[in-house]
Design a protein around this motif. Structure first.
Motif, PDB file in Angstrom:
ATOM      1  N   ARG A 126       0.828  -1.212   0.000  1.00  0.00           N
ATOM      2  CA  ARG A 126       0.000   0.000   0.000  1.00  0.00           C
ATOM      3  C   ARG A 126       0.865   1.266   0.000  1.00  0.00           C
ATOM      4  N   ARG A 127       2.156   1.102   0.320  1.00  0.00           N
ATOM      5  CA  ARG A 127       3.033   2.273   0.301  1.00  0.00           C
ATOM      6  C   ARG A 127       3.277   2.748  -1.124  1.00  0.00           C
ATOM      7  N   ARG A 128       2.920   1.905  -2.075  1.00  0.00           N
ATOM      8  CA  ARG A 128       3.013   2.388  -3.460  1.00  0.00           C
ATOM      9  C   ARG A 128       2.130   3.607  -3.674  1.00  0.00           C
ATOM     10  N   ASP A 129       1.141   3.771  -2.795  1.00  0.00           N
ATOM     11  CA  ASP A 129       0.248   4.919  -2.915  1.00  0.00           C
ATOM     12  C   ASP A 129       0.967   6.240  -2.646  1.00  0.00           C
ATOM     13  N   ALA A 130       2.022   6.163  -1.859  1.00  0.00           N
ATOM     14  CA  ALA A 130       2.630   7.387  -1.311  1.00  0.00           C
ATOM     15  C   ALA A 130       2.982   8.443  -2.362  1.00  0.00           C
ATOM     16  N   PRO A 131       3.652   8.084  -3.454  1.00  0.00           N
ATOM     17  CA  PRO A 131       4.027   9.110  -4.434  1.00  0.00           C
ATOM     18  C   PRO A 131       2.829   9.892  -4.982  1.00  0.00           C
ATOM     19  N   VAL A 132       1.683   9.237  -5.067  1.00  0.00           N
ATOM     20  CA  VAL A 132       0.499   9.945  -5.540  1.00  0.00           C
ATOM     21  C   VAL A 132      -0.063  10.813  -4.426  1.00  0.00           C
ATOM     22  N   LEU A 133      -0.152  10.230  -3.238  1.00  0.00           N
ATOM     23  CA  LEU A 133      -0.741  10.959  -2.111  1.00  0.00           C
ATOM     24  C   LEU A 133       0.061  12.210  -1.784  1.00  0.00           C
ATOM     25  N   ALA A 134       1.354  12.161  -2.081  1.00  0.00           N
ATOM     26  CA  ALA A 134       2.202  13.320  -1.769  1.00  0.00           C
ATOM     27  C   ALA A 134       1.739  14.572  -2.505  1.00  0.00           C
ATOM     28  N   HIS A 135       1.068  14.352  -3.633  1.00  0.00           N
ATOM     29  CA  HIS A 135       0.612  15.500  -4.418  1.00  0.00           C
ATOM     30  C   HIS A 135      -0.806  15.926  -4.071  1.00  0.00           C
ATOM     31  N   LEU A 136      -1.423  15.211  -3.150  1.00  0.00           N
ATOM     32  CA  LEU A 136      -2.824  15.496  -2.824  1.00  0.00           C
ATOM     33  C   LEU A 136      -2.944  15.837  -1.346  1.00  0.00           C
ATOM     34  N   ALA A 141     -13.555   9.140  -4.856  1.00  0.00           N
ATOM     35  CA  ALA A 141     -12.635   9.849  -3.957  1.00  0.00           C
ATOM     36  C   ALA A 141     -11.501  10.491  -4.755  1.00  0.00           C
ATOM     37  N   VAL A 142     -11.027   9.777  -5.788  1.00  0.00           N
ATOM     38  CA  VAL A 142      -9.954  10.317  -6.627  1.00  0.00           C
ATOM     39  C   VAL A 142     -10.433  11.570  -7.341  1.00  0.00           C
ATOM     40  N   ARG A 143     -11.642  11.510  -7.844  1.00  0.00           N
ATOM     41  CA  ARG A 143     -12.183  12.658  -8.575  1.00  0.00           C
ATOM     42  C   ARG A 143     -12.304  13.874  -7.655  1.00  0.00           C
ATOM     43  N   ALA A 144     -12.791  13.621  -6.456  1.00  0.00           N
ATOM     44  CA  ALA A 144     -12.936  14.723  -5.496  1.00  0.00           C
ATOM     45  C   ALA A 144     -11.572  15.293  -5.135  1.00  0.00           C
ATOM     46  N   SER A 190      -8.220   6.801 -17.725  1.00  0.00           N
ATOM     47  CA  SER A 190      -6.881   7.179 -18.168  1.00  0.00           C
ATOM     48  C   SER A 190      -6.939   8.028 -19.438  1.00  0.00           C
ATOM     49  N   GLY A 191      -7.882   7.690 -20.330  1.00  0.00           N
ATOM     50  CA  GLY A 191      -8.005   8.475 -21.552  1.00  0.00           C
ATOM     51  C   GLY A 191      -8.376   9.926 -21.278  1.00  0.00           C
ATOM     52  N   ARG A 192      -9.133  10.143 -20.211  1.00  0.00           N
ATOM     53  CA  ARG A 192      -9.544  11.483 -19.820  1.00  0.00           C
ATOM     54  C   ARG A 192      -8.381  12.236 -19.187  1.00  0.00           C
ATOM     55  N   LEU A 193      -7.597  11.522 -18.385  1.00  0.00           N
ATOM     56  CA  LEU A 193      -6.532  12.181 -17.625  1.00  0.00           C
ATOM     57  C   LEU A 193      -5.267  12.377 -18.451  1.00  0.00           C
ATOM     58  N   GLU A 194      -5.082  11.536 -19.444  1.00  0.00           N
ATOM     59  CA  GLU A 194      -3.841  11.568 -20.220  1.00  0.00           C
ATOM     60  C   GLU A 194      -3.513  12.969 -20.752  1.00  0.00           C
ATOM     61  N   PRO A 195      -4.480  13.685 -21.357  1.00  0.00           N
ATOM     62  CA  PRO A 195      -4.165  15.038 -21.867  1.00  0.00           C
ATOM     63  C   PRO A 195      -3.813  16.015 -20.738  1.00  0.00           C
ATOM     64  N   LEU A 196      -4.201  15.693 -19.502  1.00  0.00           N
ATOM     65  CA  LEU A 196      -3.958  16.600 -18.373  1.00  0.00           C
ATOM     66  C   LEU A 196      -2.706  16.214 -17.591  1.00  0.00           C
ATOM     67  N   ARG A 197      -1.945  15.328 -18.197  1.00  0.00           N
ATOM     68  CA  ARG A 197      -0.763  14.797 -17.524  1.00  0.00           C
ATOM     69  C   ARG A 197       0.127  15.918 -16.973  1.00  0.00           C
ATOM     70  N   ASP A 198       0.267  17.005 -17.727  1.00  0.00           N
ATOM     71  CA  ASP A 198       1.167  18.078 -17.312  1.00  0.00           C
ATOM     72  C   ASP A 198       0.455  19.178 -16.526  1.00  0.00           C
ATOM     73  N   ALA A 227       1.447  11.052 -11.645  1.00  0.00           N
ATOM     74  CA  ALA A 227       1.707  10.073 -10.581  1.00  0.00           C
ATOM     75  C   ALA A 227       0.569   9.057 -10.504  1.00  0.00           C
ATOM     76  N   LEU A 228      -0.648   9.559 -10.649  1.00  0.00           N
ATOM     77  CA  LEU A 228      -1.812   8.666 -10.585  1.00  0.00           C
ATOM     78  C   LEU A 228      -1.817   7.673 -11.750  1.00  0.00           C
ATOM     79  N   LEU A 229      -1.500   8.161 -12.940  1.00  0.00           N
ATOM     80  CA  LEU A 229      -1.516   7.279 -14.111  1.00  0.00           C
ATOM     81  C   LEU A 229      -0.456   6.179 -13.988  1.00  0.00           C
ATOM     82  N   THR A 230       0.715   6.562 -13.480  1.00  0.00           N
ATOM     83  CA  THR A 230       1.760   5.565 -13.258  1.00  0.00           C
ATOM     84  C   THR A 230       1.314   4.540 -12.214  1.00  0.00           C
ATOM     85  N   TRP A 231       0.718   5.055 -11.146  1.00  0.00           N
ATOM     86  CA  TRP A 231       0.254   4.173 -10.074  1.00  0.00           C
ATOM     87  C   TRP A 231      -0.797   3.189 -10.596  1.00  0.00           C
TER      88      TRP A 231
END
Length: 648
Positions: free
Chosen positions: A300-310, A321-324, A338-346, A353-357
DNA sequence: TTCCCAACGTA
DNA sequence: CGTACGTTGGGAAT
């Protein structure tokens, strides 16, 4: 050959079978009672109509039964007729006895009538023109198998499992005598007064000997059912029909039956996987296999890199919860695909981080160490359950991830020592199938090219990518208007093909049933509710998959797709079972079927012969399947050590 | 316990 | 462009 008694075939009941009367591929009905023996029924050409010959063969050892079946296969080469492969063919399959041709009444029933239900009572009722019987009660495990299927007899010989039970007006006689009935001369033992098949009759036999006698009645009924199914298939329209040519629907029935055997072999033998390679790969992606609860927590620590940005604790596995959470950092999306988030990657580091996770998490949860432990055996074979014809269009389906293995993991699918994979991929099968089923001469002309989109592009006056989109838009029904002009040109260039698709679309919208080119019924009409037994809580849902609240446009697209995808699956299976029939000579096996791709494993020395076999089998299959259409099918064949070596 | 949804893998 | 299916985790309904 496991037959314990080499002198057996010389005398005894089977001697009649190879006395010279039996023509190859003549129907031979088989009902197997494990631990007891088996019953056969056939109809010698010389004997009067409606007078089948039956045999009972005692065999208390499964190996003995399998050996005798192998001997019949070798000497008579019959078309085995059975109620269903999983039960009847289990004995020869376990003994690795290969039976060649068969007629699977359950599979052909689904072909003819659609739907999911294929228990013997339903199969018989449909063949006899009777109303569908009440569904067998829902149950689980062994009880479910014993109730729904014939061919399993679990009596112990010391008495009936349940007391003899008279049904209806008491016509469920235990002898083979009795008056005329819906079926004719096979006796009315298993049939109730209303003509319906009493599936429990066999299991209520008091002794093994009685069960074997009852099995002959069921074998005769199977033979009779096969006859009726074949007649029904033979009367379906067939554009290819010529005097003396077997209709396509009958050929499809044979192929679908053989495919049932093929998938039982796939279940038995599995797909070769190099466990060490798989474990190394998984270790690199998701870390070591968790052995303890602490390891699970560590994962579950794999979550950390994403959570660090939230902000705050977020359950990444909960899309809401992710959307919120994304909204709090300024990313507002209707969903988090992923198709929705991909253009917003930057747009925000949390997105990347979320897409990688997500990618890693997919491997960890679905194709991780647990998956490996669950589905890869000690022999390095990945096994899952298969269906030979499933869903609306009758495609093969497979469980255990066999049909959705991520491309990244294919490096772990490795041929065993001394053997190689021979991979064959049908090229552009769907547009080529469209040319056949619609009989569009212009589209058929295009299939003469290896890449048929090239001539289509010329015809449309567009480039190849646009031509491809136009073809796909026509086949599957576009909803966004990007292919507008190309599609109009498509309609002008290939009016016959487009009319075929439009007809299917209209049938889907109107809720009219369709048949595929090979004869499979596609249910689009709402199914009538089956008669409800007094004690049945609720009948299983047999409604057509597209009935109900689904909008008309979606039903139209569904039907448009089904008349292409369905015949493509039929052609694929016809090809696959042709390959299967020839593979023993090369000591090879089919290890995977993937909609338009066949993966064989053969001894390295036979790789070229197998490649040749794949080409020849496709040519032979297309010759009858697409007879008169002028349509060409192409297959790309490659010889590989690992699946990932395939060029894509 | 059962069922549906969102998400994503394959064709 | 669209369709099909299997698997997962979460959550609501039962």
């Amino acid at each position: 050959m496991t037959s314990a008694n080499p002198s057996y075939p010389a005398a005894g009941p089977l001697a009649d079978l190879w006395s010279g009367e039996f023509a190859p591929r003549q129907p031979l009905a088989l009902v197997v009672l494990p631990q007891v023996g088996f019953a056969l029924a056939h109809h010698p050409p010389a004997s009067p109509p409606g007078a089948p010959v039956t045999l009972t063969v005692p065999a208390s050892e499964p190996g003995e039964a399998a050996g005798l079946l192998a001997e019949i296969e070798r000497r008579c080469a019959p078309r085995w007729v059975w109620w269903s492969a999983p039960t009847t063919a289990a004995v020869p399959l376990a003994a690795r006895v290969r039976l060649g041709a068969c007629w699977d009444l359950a599979a052909v029933h689904r072909l003819l009538h659609g739907g999911r239900r294929d228990d013997p009572a339903a199969v018989w009722a449909a063949a006899a023109g009777l109303p569908a019987p009440p569904p067998p009660p829902r149950s689980t495990g062994i009880a479910r198998v014993a109730q729904g299927q014939l061919g399993l007899w679990e009596g112990t010989g010391d008495g009936p499992a349940t007391g003899p039970r008279r049904i209806s007006a008491g016509v469920a006689a235990d002898d083979d005598g009795g008056g005329a009935d819906a079926g004719g001369a096979f006796g009315n033992g298993p049939l109730a007064a209303d003509g319906q098949l009493d599936a429990g009759w066999l299991h209520r036999a008091a002794t093994p000997g009685e069960a074997l006698r009852r099995a002959t009645s069921l074998a005769m009924l199977a033979l009779h059912t096969q006859d009726r199914q074949q007649a029904a298939l033979g009367s379906l329209p067939d554009r290819r029909a010529r005097p003396g040519r077997i209709t396509l629907a009958v050929l499809t029935a044979r192929a679908e039956s053989a495919a049932e055997l093929l998938v039982r072999e796939l279940e038995r033998d599995g797909l070769p996987v190099d466990r060490a390679v798989a474990e190394t790969l998984l270790g690199e992606i998701v870390g070591p296999p968790p052995h303890t609860g602490a390891d699970e927590l560590a994962a579950r620590r794999r979550d950390a890199p994403v959570l660090a940005h939230l902000r705050g604790p977020v359950d990444l596995r909960n899309p809401a919860a992710v959307r919120a959470a994304l909204r709090t950092v300024g990313i507002d999306v209707p969903d988090t695909r992923s198709g929705r988030l991909e253009p917003l990657r930057d747009a925000h580091p949390a997105v990347a981080a979320l897409l990688t996770w997500r990618r890693t998490e997919r491997i960890a949860t679905t194709y991780g160490h647990r998956w490996l432990d669950t589905h890869v055996g000690p022999d390095g074979r990945l096994r899952g359950a298969w269906h030979a014809s499933d869903g609306a269009a009758g495609r093969m389906t497979a469980q255990a991830g066999l049909h959705n293995l991520p491309a990244d993991l294919r490096v772990a699918v490795v041929a065993e020592p001394g053997r190689v994979f021979v991979r064959a991929d049908l090229g552009q099968i769907e547009p080529r199938v469209l040319a056949v089923v619609s009989a569009d001469p212009a589209l058929a002309e295009a299939t003469r090219a290896d890449d048929m989109y090239a001539p289509v592009a010329v015809q449309l006056g567009r480039d190849r990518p646009q031509a491809k989109i136009a073809v796909l838009a026509a086949m599957y029904g576009q909803t966004t208007g990007s292919a507008g002009e190309a599609l109009r040109r498509m309609r002008r260039a290939y009016p016959t093909a487009l009319a075929y698709l439009d007809d299917a679309d209209a049938a889907g919208r109107a809720g009219r049933d369709l048949r595929t080119y090979g004869g499979r019924r596609i249910r689009l009409a709402p199914a009538p509710r089956p008669p409800r037994g007094l004690t049945d809580p609720a009948p299983p849902d047999e409604a057509s998959p597209v009935a109900g609240g689904i909008p008309e446009t979606a039903r139209g697209r569904f039907a448009r797709n089904a008349v292409i995808q369905g015949p493509a699956a039929e052609l694929f299976k016809a090809w696959a079972v042709t390959v299967r029939a020839e593979l023993p000579a090369l000591d090879g096996e089919i290890v995977l079927c993937l909609h338009d791709e066949l993966l064989l494993q053969v001894p390295a020395a036979h790789a070229d012969a197998a490649a040749d076999l794949l080409h020849r089998s496709l040519a032979a299959t297309a010759t009858y399947w697409a007879a008169g259409s002028g349509v060409r099918f192409v297959v790309e064949v490659s010889i590989l050590r690992r699946w990932s070596d395939a060029v894509h």
